[in-house]
Structures are given as structure tokens and as C-alpha cells.
Design a protein around this motif. Structure first.
Motif, PDB file in Angstrom:
ATOM      1  N   ALA A  75       0.825  -1.208   0.000  1.00 17.65           N
ATOM      2  CA  ALA A  75       0.000   0.000   0.000  1.00 17.65           C
ATOM      3  C   ALA A  75       0.859   1.257   0.000  1.00 17.65           C
ATOM      4  N   LEU A  76       1.944   1.222   0.750  1.00 19.71           N
ATOM      5  CA  LEU A  76       2.800   2.398   0.863  1.00 19.71           C
ATOM      6  C   LEU A  76       3.519   2.695  -0.444  1.00 19.71           C
ATOM      7  N   VAL A 124       2.474   2.001  -3.495  1.00 18.71           N
ATOM      8  CA  VAL A 124       1.499   2.552  -4.436  1.00 18.71           C
ATOM      9  C   VAL A 124       1.153   3.989  -4.052  1.00 18.71           C
ATOM     10  N   ALA A 125       0.981   4.234  -2.761  1.00 18.92           N
ATOM     11  CA  ALA A 125       0.645   5.579  -2.296  1.00 18.92           C
ATOM     12  C   ALA A 125       1.775   6.557  -2.584  1.00 18.92           C
ATOM     13  N   SER A 146      -2.797  -3.359  -2.901  1.00 21.13           N
ATOM     14  CA  SER A 146      -2.652  -2.115  -3.656  1.00 21.13           C
ATOM     15  C   SER A 146      -3.819  -1.166  -3.409  1.00 21.13           C
ATOM     16  N   ALA A 206      -3.861   1.499  -0.668  1.00 23.69           N
ATOM     17  CA  ALA A 206      -3.168   2.780  -0.849  1.00 23.69           C
ATOM     18  C   ALA A 206      -4.140   3.945  -0.781  1.00 23.69           C
TER      19      ALA A 206
END
Length: 327
Positions: A261-262, A264-265, A289, A292
Motif C-alpha cells: 500500500a505504501l 502505491v501511495a 494495492s 493505498a
């Protein structure tokens, strides 16, 4: 869902674009449908495919899934990479573009493609010929906006100049690779896009899996692109990439956030990026994902993450030209 505008087009899209390269390959029709339903539940309206993905099956599956709500979606596809053994089933000639768009429209079951990408640079075909073909397709309503993927900044700038000079439809969306270990887009592509007000959808935000947290010192999963695909092994084989990935995984652990998540963010947080492209083999993998969307990527946090990898050198050795400091 906070939607974003694609460059100067006025088209509103979700801050994540769902990439369907796995449709018809790692993901069968049932799994593809489950992933499609999941992203639509969240309000994602942006879908990326290509004629070459699974030999056309990706377009076919996406077309079936989108049939009942086509007007609610923004769909891209691409032309350029080989679609067969014949030498004319590739490239960016007028002949191939005109044939390819008809085939993609048929597979997608639609009357238009919102953003139509030239997928690679074609040294054999003048840029003018390619742009005239795309302009004709826009005039016919078969594509709404030309787009470009995998071109260098100078090539895109040249095309923008040609389009302006000859009154042709210009590229409105670009698609470069961009992630924490591959930041070359920051040097010229993203500044070009910001300066010319172009939309940007970036691919490989997870670095082929390197930034998922699975590749740490002494650890390597049994499967995955970096293990099974020689192209990805070469692309992310540098020791510096592994070092960055380990630092990033540790940062995510300390922050109590999933590395997936991080990562993609972080890509989504660049001011020049409209939407990173996320894809997966199944819904479970996709969820990482999609998380994110829940991360508040402040400028401070993004700077901290960026410091974990080498900043690419500037486009010119004259640093004072970039900074304006002449003394």
C-alpha cells in the motif's frame, strides 16, 4: 473517491487505474470478474489494457465486464508491439494503427477507446505519419485522445511540437514506469507532463514485486515475476535496488503500514502523477494495492520515503540552470 482530471482533457478518473494485463493470463475469466467487481465497488472507473495483453484476451474479457456500464468507464488500450509473426503486425505505421484499432474495438465491444496509446517507439515510421493516423481516428470518433507509453521525453516533446505545427490531436496522457527504485521519470518525463499539462498513469508501482516486502535479506519467495520472469529479474537485478527495497520494507514496518500500500501511495503522491496503474493475479493480491487509497501521503512522509533511494541525476550538469542560482 476523490477523482482527478487527466491533464487538460477535463476527463475525471479515479486516483488508481486498474491494469488488466493479468486478464486471460494469470487470472481466468472468473478471477478477472471478481477483481473487476471489487475495484468498481470502490469507485475506480479507470481501466488500462492493450491489444498485446494475452494476445487480445485481456481486451475481450474487459469488454464483456464493461458492457453494462461502458459510459461510466474510462478505458485505454494500446498499439505497437507485435501481434503476430507477420512483420506488419507491429509498429506505428498508419496501416498497422488503422487495422489494430478496429481489432481492439471489436474485442472490447465498444465504439470508442478513451485513450489510445502508442505502446513503443517505432524508429521505422516518421512521427508525423503516426500522429496523422491518430488524428484521423480522433476525427472519426474511434479514439477520444491519443496517448503515449515508453517514449523518451525528447520523443514526446518532438511529437507535441509536430502536433502543434500541423494542427493535429496531441498526446494527452503518458504512461512511464515509475516506482521507488526506478525514478528516471522524475528527471524529464514528469516535468514535461507538468509543464504541458499532460495526464500521467505510471506502471510497476511495486517494482515487479520488489517493493512488496517479500524480498529481504536472505529471503526470496518461491514464485513471482522477479523469480519466474527473466525480464523482471534483469530490470530489478541491481544490488542498489535490493538495498532500497530492504530500507523501504523496514520503513513500512516501523510505520505499521503494508509495504504494498505504501509503495502505491508513494507513486500516487507525486504531483505530476494522475494515477498509478495497479494490477494483480487475484482479489487477495489486489487488496494490498487498493489499501493505498486509505493512506494520507503527506509531502513530509513522501520525502522521507524518497530519501531511501538514490535521487536520479538532473537532466543537465549545469545545476545552477535548474535552481536559478547563478552566483
Amino acid at each position: 473517491m476523490d477523482y482527478r482530471t487527466v491533464g487538460s482533457t477535463g476527463v475525471q478518473v479515479s486516483p488508481l487505474c486498474f491494469g488488466t494485463m493479468s486478464f486471460g493470463a494469470e487470472a481466468d475469466e472468473e478471477t478477472s470478474a471478481a477483481m473487476y467487481r471489487r475495484v468498481r465497488e470502490l469507485g475506480i472507473n479507470f481501466f488500462d489494457t492493450a491489444n498485446v495483453y494475452s494476445g487480445g484476451r485481456s481486451e475481450e474479457i474487459l469488454g464483456k465486464l464493461a458492457a453494462g456500464e461502458r459510459d461510466d468507464l474510462v478505458i485505454t488500450s494500446k498499439v505497437g508491439f507485435p501481434m503476430g509473426a507477420d512483420p506488419n503486425t507491429q509498429g506505428l505505421s498508419r496501416r498497422h494503427i488503422m487495422q489494430s484499432v478496429e481489432a481492439s474495438l471489436a474485442r472490447l465491444g465498444t465504439d470508442r477507446i478513451d485513450f489510445y496509446f502508442v505502446h513503443t517507439f517505432d524508429e521505422r515510421t516518421p512521427i508525423e505519419q503516426t500522429l496523422h493516423a491518430l488524428d484521423d481516428l480522433q476525427q472519426q470518433g474511434k479514439i477520444l485522445y491519443p496517448a503515449v507509453s515508453n517514449w523518451a521525453a525528447w520523443q514526446i516533446a518532438t511529437a507535441l511540437g509536430v502536433a502543434a505545427r500541423e494542427g493535429l490531436a496531441r498526446f494527452e496522457l503518458i504512461q512511464p514506469m515509475y516506482n521507488l527504485v526506478k525514478r528516471q521519470a522524475e528527471v524529464e518525463l514528469l516535468p514535461l507532463a507538468q509543464g504541458e499539462n499532460l495526464g500521467v498513469i505510471t506502471y510497476s508501482p511495486l517494482g515487479g514485486g520488489l517493493l512488496t516486502g517479500k524480498y529481504r535479506a536472505g529471503q526470496q519467495p518461491a514464485g513471482g515475476r522477479l523469480v519466474e520472469n527473466a525480464r523482471y529479474t534483469d530490470r530489478y537485478g541491481a544490488e542498489s535496488d535490493r538495498v532500497t527495497a530492504e530500507r523501504f520494507a523496514a520503513f513500512a514496518d516501523d510505520a505499521g503500514v503494508s509495504p504494498v500500500a505504501l509503495a502505491v501511495a508513494w507513486a500516487m503522491g507525486h504531483p505530476g502523477v494522475t494515477a498509478p496503474i495497479v494490477g494483480a493475479r487475484n482479489v487477495e493480491q489486489l487488496e494490498g494495492s487498493l489499501a493505498a487509497l486509505e493512506i494520507d501521503m503527506t509531502a513530509e512522509i513522501r520525502d522521507q520515503i524518497s530519501a531511501l533511494s538514490p535521487t536520479p541525476p538532473p537532466a543537465t550538469d549545469r545545476a545552477e540552470v535548474l535552481t536559478g542560482k547563478w552566483g
